[in-house]
Scaffold this motif. Structure first.
Motif, PDB file in Angstrom:
ATOM      1  N   SER A  31      -8.920 -10.916 -21.964  1.00 26.44           N
ATOM      2  CA  SER A  31      -8.143  -9.768 -21.506  1.00 26.44           C
ATOM      3  C   SER A  31      -7.577 -10.063 -20.129  1.00 26.44           C
ATOM      4  O   SER A  31      -8.122 -10.876 -19.375  1.00 26.44           O
ATOM      5  N   PHE A  32      -6.475  -9.409 -19.824  1.00 28.52           N
ATOM      6  CA  PHE A  32      -5.881  -9.539 -18.498  1.00 28.52           C
ATOM      7  C   PHE A  32      -4.936  -8.372 -18.261  1.00 28.52           C
ATOM      8  O   PHE A  32      -4.611  -7.610 -19.182  1.00 28.52           O
ATOM      9  N   PHE A  33      -4.510  -8.232 -17.009  1.00 25.99           N
ATOM     10  CA  PHE A  33      -3.634  -7.134 -16.617  1.00 25.99           C
ATOM     11  C   PHE A  33      -2.239  -7.647 -16.275  1.00 25.99           C
ATOM     12  O   PHE A  33      -2.063  -8.780 -15.837  1.00 25.99           O
ATOM     13  N   LYS A  34      -1.276  -6.776 -16.467  1.00 22.21           N
ATOM     14  CA  LYS A  34       0.081  -6.997 -15.980  1.00 22.21           C
ATOM     15  C   LYS A  34       0.576  -5.668 -15.435  1.00 22.21           C
ATOM     16  O   LYS A  34       0.594  -4.661 -16.158  1.00 22.21           O
ATOM     17  N   THR A  35       0.945  -5.638 -14.162  1.00 18.90           N
ATOM     18  CA  THR A  35       1.441  -4.397 -13.575  1.00 18.90           C
ATOM     19  C   THR A  35       2.881  -4.573 -13.122  1.00 18.90           C
ATOM     20  O   THR A  35       3.324  -5.680 -12.814  1.00 18.90           O
ATOM     21  N   MET A  36       3.593  -3.464 -13.092  1.00 20.19           N
ATOM     22  CA  MET A  36       4.969  -3.435 -12.614  1.00 20.19           C
ATOM     23  C   MET A  36       5.172  -2.126 -11.862  1.00 20.19           C
ATOM     24  O   MET A  36       4.691  -1.080 -12.309  1.00 20.19           O
ATOM     25  N   THR A  37       5.869  -2.197 -10.749  1.00 17.99           N
ATOM     26  CA  THR A  37       6.197  -0.996  -9.984  1.00 17.99           C
ATOM     27  C   THR A  37       7.713  -0.923  -9.832  1.00 17.99           C
ATOM     28  O   THR A  37       8.363  -1.939  -9.559  1.00 17.99           O
ATOM     29  N   PHE A  38       8.258   0.279 -10.012  1.00  9.32           N
ATOM     30  CA  PHE A  38       9.711   0.434 -10.034  1.00  9.32           C
ATOM     31  C   PHE A  38      10.171   1.528  -9.077  1.00  9.32           C
ATOM     32  O   PHE A  38       9.528   2.574  -8.942  1.00  9.32           O
ATOM     33  N   ASP A  39      11.293   1.244  -8.441  1.00  4.24           N
ATOM     34  CA  ASP A  39      12.029   2.236  -7.662  1.00  4.24           C
ATOM     35  C   ASP A  39      13.046   2.852  -8.623  1.00  4.24           C
ATOM     36  O   ASP A  39      14.066   2.233  -8.946  1.00  4.24           O
ATOM     37  N   LEU A  40      12.761   4.042  -9.110  1.00  6.16           N
ATOM     38  CA  LEU A  40      13.603   4.664 -10.133  1.00  6.16           C
ATOM     39  C   LEU A  40      14.962   5.078  -9.580  1.00  6.16           C
ATOM     40  O   LEU A  40      15.956   5.110 -10.312  1.00  6.16           O
ATOM     41  N   GLU A  41      15.010   5.383  -8.303  1.00  2.00           N
ATOM     42  CA  GLU A  41      16.268   5.835  -7.696  1.00  2.00           C
ATOM     43  C   GLU A  41      17.261   4.687  -7.559  1.00  2.00           C
ATOM     44  O   GLU A  41      18.460   4.846  -7.820  1.00  2.00           O
ATOM     45  N   ASN A  42      16.767   3.513  -7.167  1.00  2.00           N
ATOM     46  CA  ASN A  42      17.651   2.366  -6.947  1.00  2.00           C
ATOM     47  C   ASN A  42      17.666   1.391  -8.117  1.00  2.00           C
ATOM     48  O   ASN A  42      18.398   0.399  -8.090  1.00  2.00           O
ATOM     49  N   GLY A  43      16.842   1.650  -9.126  1.00  2.00           N
ATOM     50  CA  GLY A  43      16.869   0.842 -10.335  1.00  2.00           C
ATOM     51  C   GLY A  43      16.356  -0.571 -10.163  1.00  2.00           C
ATOM     52  O   GLY A  43      16.887  -1.504 -10.775  1.00  2.00           O
ATOM     53  N   ILE A  44      15.322  -0.754  -9.333  1.00  2.00           N
ATOM     54  CA  ILE A  44      14.811  -2.100  -9.082  1.00  2.00           C
ATOM     55  C   ILE A  44      13.293  -2.139  -9.238  1.00  2.00           C
ATOM     56  O   ILE A  44      12.609  -1.115  -9.135  1.00  2.00           O
ATOM     57  N   GLN A  45      12.791  -3.348  -9.482  1.00  4.75           N
ATOM     58  CA  GLN A  45      11.354  -3.560  -9.552  1.00  4.75           C
ATOM     59  C   GLN A  45      10.843  -3.990  -8.181  1.00  4.75           C
ATOM     60  O   GLN A  45      11.502  -4.755  -7.469  1.00  4.75           O
ATOM     61  N   LEU A  46       9.673  -3.496  -7.815  1.00  3.00           N
ATOM     62  CA  LEU A  46       9.084  -3.783  -6.513  1.00  3.00           C
ATOM     63  C   LEU A  46       7.843  -4.647  -6.688  1.00  3.00           C
ATOM     64  O   LEU A  46       6.895  -4.251  -7.367  1.00  3.00           O
ATOM     65  N   GLY A  47       7.856  -5.823  -6.081  1.00  2.00           N
ATOM     66  CA  GLY A  47       6.689  -6.687  -6.107  1.00  2.00           C
ATOM     67  C   GLY A  47       5.790  -6.436  -4.912  1.00  2.00           C
ATOM     68  O   GLY A  47       6.042  -5.552  -4.083  1.00  2.00           O
ATOM     69  N   PHE A  48       4.742  -7.236  -4.808  1.00  4.52           N
ATOM     70  CA  PHE A  48       3.778  -7.062  -3.718  1.00  4.52           C
ATOM     71  C   PHE A  48       4.467  -7.127  -2.358  1.00  4.52           C
ATOM     72  O   PHE A  48       4.214  -6.297  -1.477  1.00  4.52           O
ATOM     73  N   ASN A  49       5.353  -8.106  -2.171  1.00  8.19           N
ATOM     74  CA  ASN A  49       5.990  -8.283  -0.863  1.00  8.19           C
ATOM     75  C   ASN A  49       6.972  -7.169  -0.526  1.00  8.19           C
ATOM     76  O   ASN A  49       7.260  -6.944   0.657  1.00  8.19           O
ATOM     77  N   GLN A  50       7.493  -6.484  -1.548  1.00 13.56           N
ATOM     78  CA  GLN A  50       8.388  -5.362  -1.273  1.00 13.56           C
ATOM     79  C   GLN A  50       7.605  -4.110  -0.870  1.00 13.56           C
ATOM     80  O   GLN A  50       8.086  -3.296  -0.089  1.00 13.56           O
ATOM     81  N   VAL A  51       6.415  -3.967  -1.400  1.00 14.01           N
ATOM     82  CA  VAL A  51       5.579  -2.815  -1.053  1.00 14.01           C
ATOM     83  C   VAL A  51       4.780  -3.086   0.219  1.00 14.01           C
ATOM     84  O   VAL A  51       4.603  -2.198   1.061  1.00 14.01           O
ATOM     85  N   PHE A  52       4.320  -4.331   0.358  1.00 14.93           N
ATOM     86  CA  PHE A  52       3.524  -4.730   1.523  1.00 14.93           C
ATOM     87  C   PHE A  52       4.234  -5.895   2.214  1.00 14.93           C
ATOM     88  O   PHE A  52       3.942  -7.064   1.936  1.00 14.93           O
ATOM     89  N   PRO A  53       5.202  -5.625   3.085  1.00 17.42           N
ATOM     90  CA  PRO A  53       5.989  -6.691   3.722  1.00 17.42           C
ATOM     91  C   PRO A  53       5.096  -7.713   4.429  1.00 17.42           C
ATOM     92  O   PRO A  53       4.162  -7.340   5.151  1.00 17.42           O
TER      93      PRO A  53
END
Length: 244
Positions: free
Chosen positions: A138-160
């Motif tokens: 088993s393993f995990f896959k996560t994705m975070t999205f900015d719904l307003e700007n239509g982009i995916q946010l990775g670790f470096n975008q959330v935690f500069p």
């Protein structure tokens, strides 16, 4: 609160492969049955053929309403599911399993959606599969999205990186894991939750916290299962990018 529905679809495949016929094996030493078994098959005396069957069951819980909001989300989810399907199908057609006879493989992908706000959403995909061996994986896959700007946010975008976020995150995560797993050799945790952004790639944002997920074997042996730590946003606000 934004509500969402999940669509579950499933598929089963039986892959029957003829490994060799009696003519192809005639030059081999020993019986045809033994030679067939060595190739992971079963000898069909009536048809004079060596056969192997792999049964593959696939279940996917698809985050319909979240994916429908943005083409970027739909594409990211579809690509991930496609990769997992292709991988298990490729393994299922590899017939060289010792004493394989009938191999029962499965792939299960479940979905959980978290909302940090009306414009920031996270998706947690939990993958469980079995492709032979001592136990499932088993393993995990996560994705975070900015719904307003239509982009995916990775670790470096959330935690500069310029905020040196791992200097704050890693010690908190390690302390929580050590408390949860008091009997475990701490080197597992120190290594798997070290100050490397790859160790914290799987995370979701909720309204008031960040949850980090660790695959089996990452911070503990398989028997301990997957692990997670939850850190309040109040402890991380200084190192996070401004989010909607």
């Amino acid at each position: 609160m934004i509500m969402f529905r999940l669509l579950r679809w499933s598929a089963s495949f039986a892959l029957a492969v003829c490994l060799l016929s009696s003519g192809a094996a005639s030059a081999q030493s020993g019986s045809l049955e033994d030679f067939c078994l060595s190739k992971g098959g079963v000898w069909d005396a009536e048809e004079a053929a060596c056969k192997a069957t792999t049964i593959i069951e696939m279940n996917v819980e698809y985050p319909v309403e979240l994916a429908a909001q943005l083409p970027a989300i739909e594409y990211a989810v579809d690509e991930f599911v496609r990769e997992q399907r292709e991988e298990i199908l490729a393994l299922g057609t590899d017939t060289l399993y010792p004493a394989g006879r009938v191999m029962n493989f499965y792939l299960d992908i479940s979905s959980d959606v978290f909302y940090h706000s009306d414009t920031i959403a996270s998706l947690l995909l939990t993958v469980s599969n079995y492709t032979g061996g001592a136990h499932p994986n088993s393993f995990f896959k996560t994705m975070t999205f900015d719904l307003e700007n239509g982009i995916q946010l990775g670790f470096n975008q959330v935690f500069p990186p310029e905020n040196n976020p791992l200097a704050i995150i890693a010690p908190i995560a390690q302390a929580q894991l050590i408390e949860k797993l008091p009997d475990l050799e701490e080197s597992w945790i120190r290594d798997g939750a070290s100050m490397d952004s790859a160790n914290y790639r799987n995370f979701v944002l909720t309204e008031d916290s960040v949850i980090f997920y660790f695959d089996p074997y990452q911070v503990a042996p398989y028997v301990y299962g997957p692990q997670q730590v939850e850190i309040p946003l109040s402890e991380l606000e200084a190192i996070m990018a401004p989010l909607g």
